[in-house]
Design a protein around this motif. Structure first.
Motif, PDB file in Angstrom:
ATOM      1  N   TYR A 162       0.860  -1.177   0.000  1.00 56.29           N
ATOM      2  CA  TYR A 162       0.000   0.000   0.000  1.00 56.29           C
ATOM      3  C   TYR A 162       0.896   1.226   0.000  1.00 56.29           C
ATOM      4  O   TYR A 162       1.916   1.260   0.694  1.00 56.29           O
ATOM      5  CB  TYR A 162      -0.904   0.046   1.232  1.00 56.29           C
ATOM      6  CG  TYR A 162      -1.928  -1.066   1.305  1.00 56.29           C
ATOM      7  CD1 TYR A 162      -2.873  -1.232   0.297  1.00 56.29           C
ATOM      8  CD2 TYR A 162      -1.973  -1.917   2.393  1.00 56.29           C
ATOM      9  CE1 TYR A 162      -3.824  -2.236   0.363  1.00 56.29           C
ATOM     10  CE2 TYR A 162      -2.920  -2.923   2.478  1.00 56.29           C
ATOM     11  CZ  TYR A 162      -3.837  -3.079   1.460  1.00 56.29           C
ATOM     12  OH  TYR A 162      -4.779  -4.077   1.532  1.00 56.29           O
ATOM     13  N   ASN A 163       0.504   2.247  -0.720  1.00 58.89           N
ATOM     14  CA  ASN A 163       1.299   3.470  -0.757  1.00 58.89           C
ATOM     15  C   ASN A 163       0.379   4.684  -0.891  1.00 58.89           C
ATOM     16  O   ASN A 163      -0.446   4.755  -1.811  1.00 58.89           O
ATOM     17  CB  ASN A 163       2.286   3.447  -1.931  1.00 58.89           C
ATOM     18  CG  ASN A 163       3.170   4.687  -1.944  1.00 58.89           C
ATOM     19  OD1 ASN A 163       4.068   4.817  -1.144  1.00 58.89           O
ATOM     20  ND2 ASN A 163       2.890   5.613  -2.859  1.00 58.89           N
TER      21      ASN A 163
ATOM     22  N   LEU B  30      -3.320   3.502   8.378  1.00 61.27           N
ATOM     23  CA  LEU B  30      -4.073   2.473   9.092  1.00 61.27           C
ATOM     24  C   LEU B  30      -4.889   1.593   8.150  1.00 61.27           C
ATOM     25  O   LEU B  30      -4.873   0.376   8.248  1.00 61.27           O
ATOM     26  CB  LEU B  30      -5.014   3.122  10.110  1.00 61.27           C
ATOM     27  CG  LEU B  30      -4.390   3.716  11.368  1.00 61.27           C
ATOM     28  CD1 LEU B  30      -5.491   4.185  12.299  1.00 61.27           C
ATOM     29  CD2 LEU B  30      -3.499   2.711  12.072  1.00 61.27           C
ATOM     30  N   GLY B  31      -5.650   2.213   7.258  1.00 61.05           N
ATOM     31  CA  GLY B  31      -6.533   1.443   6.397  1.00 61.05           C
ATOM     32  C   GLY B  31      -6.803   2.184   5.110  1.00 61.05           C
ATOM     33  O   GLY B  31      -6.306   3.291   4.880  1.00 61.05           O
TER      34      GLY B  31
ATOM     35  N   PHE C 218     -16.696   4.361   1.806  1.00 68.50           N
ATOM     36  CA  PHE C 218     -17.417   3.132   2.104  1.00 68.50           C
ATOM     37  C   PHE C 218     -16.466   2.207   2.874  1.00 68.50           C
ATOM     38  O   PHE C 218     -15.318   2.025   2.462  1.00 68.50           O
ATOM     39  CB  PHE C 218     -17.889   2.450   0.818  1.00 68.50           C
ATOM     40  CG  PHE C 218     -19.188   2.986   0.284  1.00 68.50           C
ATOM     41  CD1 PHE C 218     -19.415   4.355   0.222  1.00 68.50           C
ATOM     42  CD2 PHE C 218     -20.178   2.120  -0.160  1.00 68.50           C
ATOM     43  CE1 PHE C 218     -20.607   4.858  -0.271  1.00 68.50           C
ATOM     44  CE2 PHE C 218     -21.377   2.605  -0.667  1.00 68.50           C
ATOM     45  CZ  PHE C 218     -21.594   3.976  -0.725  1.00 68.50           C
ATOM     46  N   LEU C 219     -16.968   1.638   3.957  1.00 63.12           N
ATOM     47  CA  LEU C 219     -16.124   0.817   4.820  1.00 63.12           C
ATOM     48  C   LEU C 219     -16.011  -0.601   4.265  1.00 63.12           C
ATOM     49  O   LEU C 219     -17.034  -1.262   4.002  1.00 63.12           O
ATOM     50  CB  LEU C 219     -16.702   0.763   6.232  1.00 63.12           C
ATOM     51  CG  LEU C 219     -16.830   2.113   6.950  1.00 63.12           C
ATOM     52  CD1 LEU C 219     -17.373   1.909   8.352  1.00 63.12           C
ATOM     53  CD2 LEU C 219     -15.493   2.830   6.988  1.00 63.12           C
ATOM     54  N   PRO C 220     -14.799  -1.132   4.078  1.00 59.45           N
ATOM     55  CA  PRO C 220     -14.615  -2.500   3.572  1.00 59.45           C
ATOM     56  C   PRO C 220     -15.209  -3.526   4.525  1.00 59.45           C
ATOM     57  O   PRO C 220     -15.091  -3.410   5.753  1.00 59.45           O
ATOM     58  CB  PRO C 220     -13.091  -2.646   3.478  1.00 59.45           C
ATOM     59  CG  PRO C 220     -12.569  -1.245   3.421  1.00 59.45           C
ATOM     60  CD  PRO C 220     -13.507  -0.427   4.252  1.00 59.45           C
ATOM     61  N   GLN C 221     -15.849  -4.551   3.928  1.00 58.42           N
ATOM     62  CA  GLN C 221     -16.478  -5.610   4.707  1.00 58.42           C
ATOM     63  C   GLN C 221     -15.752  -6.937   4.569  1.00 58.42           C
ATOM     64  O   GLN C 221     -15.991  -7.855   5.354  1.00 58.42           O
ATOM     65  CB  GLN C 221     -17.935  -5.782   4.275  1.00 58.42           C
ATOM     66  CG  GLN C 221     -18.756  -4.523   4.364  1.00 58.42           C
ATOM     67  CD  GLN C 221     -18.877  -3.987   5.779  1.00 58.42           C
ATOM     68  OE1 GLN C 221     -19.345  -4.701   6.676  1.00 58.42           O
ATOM     69  NE2 GLN C 221     -18.463  -2.748   6.003  1.00 58.42           N
TER      70      GLN C 221
ATOM     71  N   ARG D 189     -10.101   6.527  -4.184  1.00 60.47           N
ATOM     72  CA  ARG D 189      -9.607   5.762  -3.029  1.00 60.47           C
ATOM     73  C   ARG D 189      -9.500   6.702  -1.828  1.00 60.47           C
ATOM     74  O   ARG D 189      -9.290   7.910  -1.978  1.00 60.47           O
ATOM     75  CB  ARG D 189      -8.229   5.156  -3.321  1.00 60.47           C
ATOM     76  CG  ARG D 189      -8.189   4.147  -4.445  1.00 60.47           C
ATOM     77  CD  ARG D 189      -8.993   2.897  -4.138  1.00 60.47           C
ATOM     78  NE  ARG D 189      -8.505   2.146  -3.006  1.00 60.47           N
ATOM     79  CZ  ARG D 189      -7.804   1.017  -3.102  1.00 60.47           C
ATOM     80  NH1 ARG D 189      -7.504   0.523  -4.290  1.00 60.47           N
ATOM     81  NH2 ARG D 189      -7.422   0.363  -2.021  1.00 60.47           N
ATOM     82  N   PHE D 190      -9.646   6.128  -0.653  1.00 60.83           N
ATOM     83  CA  PHE D 190      -9.400   6.901   0.565  1.00 60.83           C
ATOM     84  C   PHE D 190      -8.377   6.173   1.416  1.00 60.83           C
ATOM     85  O   PHE D 190      -8.158   4.957   1.276  1.00 60.83           O
ATOM     86  CB  PHE D 190     -10.689   7.147   1.356  1.00 60.83           C
ATOM     87  CG  PHE D 190     -11.206   5.944   2.113  1.00 60.83           C
ATOM     88  CD1 PHE D 190     -10.692   5.579   3.357  1.00 60.83           C
ATOM     89  CD2 PHE D 190     -12.231   5.171   1.581  1.00 60.83           C
ATOM     90  CE1 PHE D 190     -11.172   4.480   4.045  1.00 60.83           C
ATOM     91  CE2 PHE D 190     -12.713   4.063   2.260  1.00 60.83           C
ATOM     92  CZ  PHE D 190     -12.176   3.717   3.501  1.00 60.83           C
ATOM     93  N   ALA D 191      -7.727   6.923   2.290  1.00 59.55           N
ATOM     94  CA  ALA D 191      -6.764   6.358   3.236  1.00 59.55           C
ATOM     95  C   ALA D 191      -7.122   6.830   4.638  1.00 59.55           C
ATOM     96  O   ALA D 191      -7.522   7.993   4.823  1.00 59.55           O
ATOM     97  CB  ALA D 191      -5.336   6.769   2.883  1.00 59.55           C
TER      98      ALA D 191
END
Length: 565
Positions: free
Chosen positions: A297-298, A330-331, A355-358, A472-474
């Motif tokens: 991840y970057n 973190l995510g 949107f939160l990953p499930q 994308r979000f971080a």
């Protein structure tokens, strides 16, 4: 005092043989008359202080502190995962209030954890101070006198030195060699009780560094406790979700969640900004067994600190240091850009909604709330599938985390969003209790299904909704700890002190020389260890060989009388 019948004084005037029964009766009568004094308040305080500052109590408190930290790893903590605590209350409505009443969600700031922490702190200080004083006194003291019978000690061996050397010269050469080996030495003269001849001896001691290391180890533990306590009071930790193209400014209102220390003030927030330029992820595509697993991840960011602009990359376990803070990755996930228009075509809502990953393939859940601009308040619960696939049951799922075939589905509700009452609500959840479901579920109306660039009509002529693009979000964790350097220093001291205490032997060595009538010098060597020292005997033998030299006679046989204790 009575003596046994075979005592050397038997038969002398006044001799009285021991009568064990009589002595036992006398001791029993004496015991009945003994009255222990009352301790009183001062005595009890002194007793409590001695118990608290004993090493046994310190070790017990250290173990107790470790056990007390266990609940902090079993349930989410408000300081690190406030959303997790909220979810825990939802999942465990009966157990969560009970755990909250005993501060299980705030373990490291709870009254019981702090009590153990402070008691351990006081106990260690109470152990260290008297031991330090005793150690300094021992450093200033001279080595002890040479024992009369070295044959009782470890590694006892003897050598006979010829060549006209005197006892004093032999001891002086031993003293010089011992000093080169970093022993503290002192020379004594005396008289051998068996032969009546004059003896010269050197008493040597080394290994005080062992106790120094022990004290450094315990003092550094106190330092770590103190640094962690101060760092927790003046530090802070905050979380912020940033979508590609958005900018985060280090102000209190800009954080999604913020956990300050007890002594935190707004002036500690140094001004800087961070813009997420792009977020990239690399996934495994070669191995079928690990297909879709993340490899890297970057987050490419641009920072501005006091007018100094720079570009940096933030990766997992590679934080960005700026403004006295460490920014950790973190995510991550997807943020579909959604636009809602009223029937006239005017935009009432547009945003890139995280949107939160499930799951591992980033099937994501999100919520859109439109409180104003439409005929009714509207809420939408959406699922985003980066690579949409259809299961045998007809349900959608994502088969790969990259947006190869992105699809957004929305269930629409209208009614009261519950925002007008002033009660805070999570942006990631929708309370549908006071709302009517218009699509999906048991309504008989299909959920809205959109691909990037598509637009769909909202039910009941409320307007339209469009899925514009995917970003994308971080998720970043901003951590400020003013005592990080001190904790590192004390940790190094703990490690160094422990190694020193374990591997530096504390030992004493004696060399005693006695001149004989034939002109030779009889030399005795022996050692004594404080604690376990398996190489002591070997060290004494090596020193004897080196000191006496090859011209010395072999070790003399030791008679049984010499070794009797």
């Amino acid at each position: 005092m009575s003596r046994p019948s075979d005592h050397v004084d038997a038969g002398l005037p006044g001799y009285e043989p021991r009568d064990r029964d009589r002595d036992a009766d006398r001791d029993a009568r004496a015991g009945d008359d003994v009255t222990l004094p009352k301790l009183g308040p001062l005595g009890w305080l002194r007793w409590f202080w001695r118990q608290l500052t004993s090493m046994r109590t310190a070790l017990f408190l250290l173990l107790l502190l470790a056990l007390a930290a266990v609940p902090g790893s079993l349930v989410p903590q408000r300081a690190a995962d406030p959303n997790g605590v909220t979810q825990y209350f939802v999942d465990n409505p009966d157990l969560a209030p009970v755990l909250d009443s005993v501060q299980a969600f705030d373990v490291y700031t709870s009254a019981w954890f702090s009590s153990i922490y402070l008691l351990l702190f006081v106990s260690l200080i109470g152990c260290i101070i008297p031991r330090t004083k005793h150690h300094f006194d021992a450093l200033r003291a001279k080595p002890p006198r040479t024992p009369a019978r070295l044959s009782r000690l470890a590694g006892f061996t003897t050598r006979d030195v010829a060549g006209g050397a005197s006892a004093a010269s032999v001891v002086e050469s031993a003293k010089a060699q011992l000093k080169r080996q970093r022993y503290r030495t002192v020379v004594f003269t005396g008289v051998d009780k068996k032969t009546g001849r004059e003896t010269v001896s050197v008493s040597a001691e080394r290994g005080y560094l062992r106790e120094t290391g022990n004290l450094v180890f315990h003092a550094a533990l106190v330092g770590i406790l103190l640094a962690v306590g101060i760092g927790g009071g003046f530090g802070y930790q905050g979380q912020r979700v940033v979508v590609e193209g958005q900018t985060f400014v280090n102000t209190l209102l800009a954080y999604d969640s913020f956990n300050p220390g007890r002594f935190f003030s707004d002036s500690q927030l140094e001004p800087y900004s961070l813009t997420l330029d792009s977020f990239s992820a690399t996934y495994e595509t070669q191995s079928l067994q690990a297909f879709g697993q993340p490899l890297d991840y970057n987050a490419a960011v641009t920072t501005d600190e006091g007018g100094q602009v720079s570009e940096s990359d933030i990766k997992v376990n590679e934080p960005l240091k700026i403004g006295g803070t460490d920014i950790y990755l973190l995510g991550n996930g997807y943020a579909p850009t959604i636009t809602v228009r009223d029937p006239a075509g005017d935009v009432v809502f547009t945003d890139s909604v995280p949107f939160l990953p499930q799951d591992s393939n980033l099937t994501s859940l999100g919520v859109v709330k439109i409180p104003d601009g439409l005929a009714e308040q509207v809420g939408m619960i959406g699922f985003f599938y980066p690579t949409q696939s259809v299961a045998d049951t007809g349900a959608y799922y994502s088969s790969f985390p990259e947006p190869e075939y992105p699809v957004l589905t929305l269930n629409v509700y209208d009614g009261d969003l519950g925002l007008d009452g002033g009660v805070p609500a999570s942006v990631y959840s929708l309370d549908t209790e006071g709302m009517t479901q218009l699509t999906g579920g048991a309504t008989g109306v299909d959920s809205l299904e959109l691909k990037p660039g598509e637009t769909a009509e909202l039910p009941n002529g409320l307007g339209t909704v469009s899925f514009d693009e995917v970003k994308r979000f971080a998720s970043f964790d901003v951590h400020h700890d003013p005592t990080q350097g001190w904790v590192l220093l004390f940790a190094v001291l703990v490690f160094g002190g422990l190694l020193t205490a374990l591997f530096v032997p504390r030992r004493r060595l004696w060399v005693k020389a006695t001149e004989r009538p034939d002109g030779t010098v009889h030399v005795e060597y022996a050692g004594l260890a404080r604690g376990d020292d398996p190489r002591l005997v070997e060290a004494v033998a090596q020193f004897a060989d080196k000191h006496a030299g090859p011209q010395a006679a072999p070790p003399a046989a030791v008679s049984p009388d010499d070794t009797k204790v």
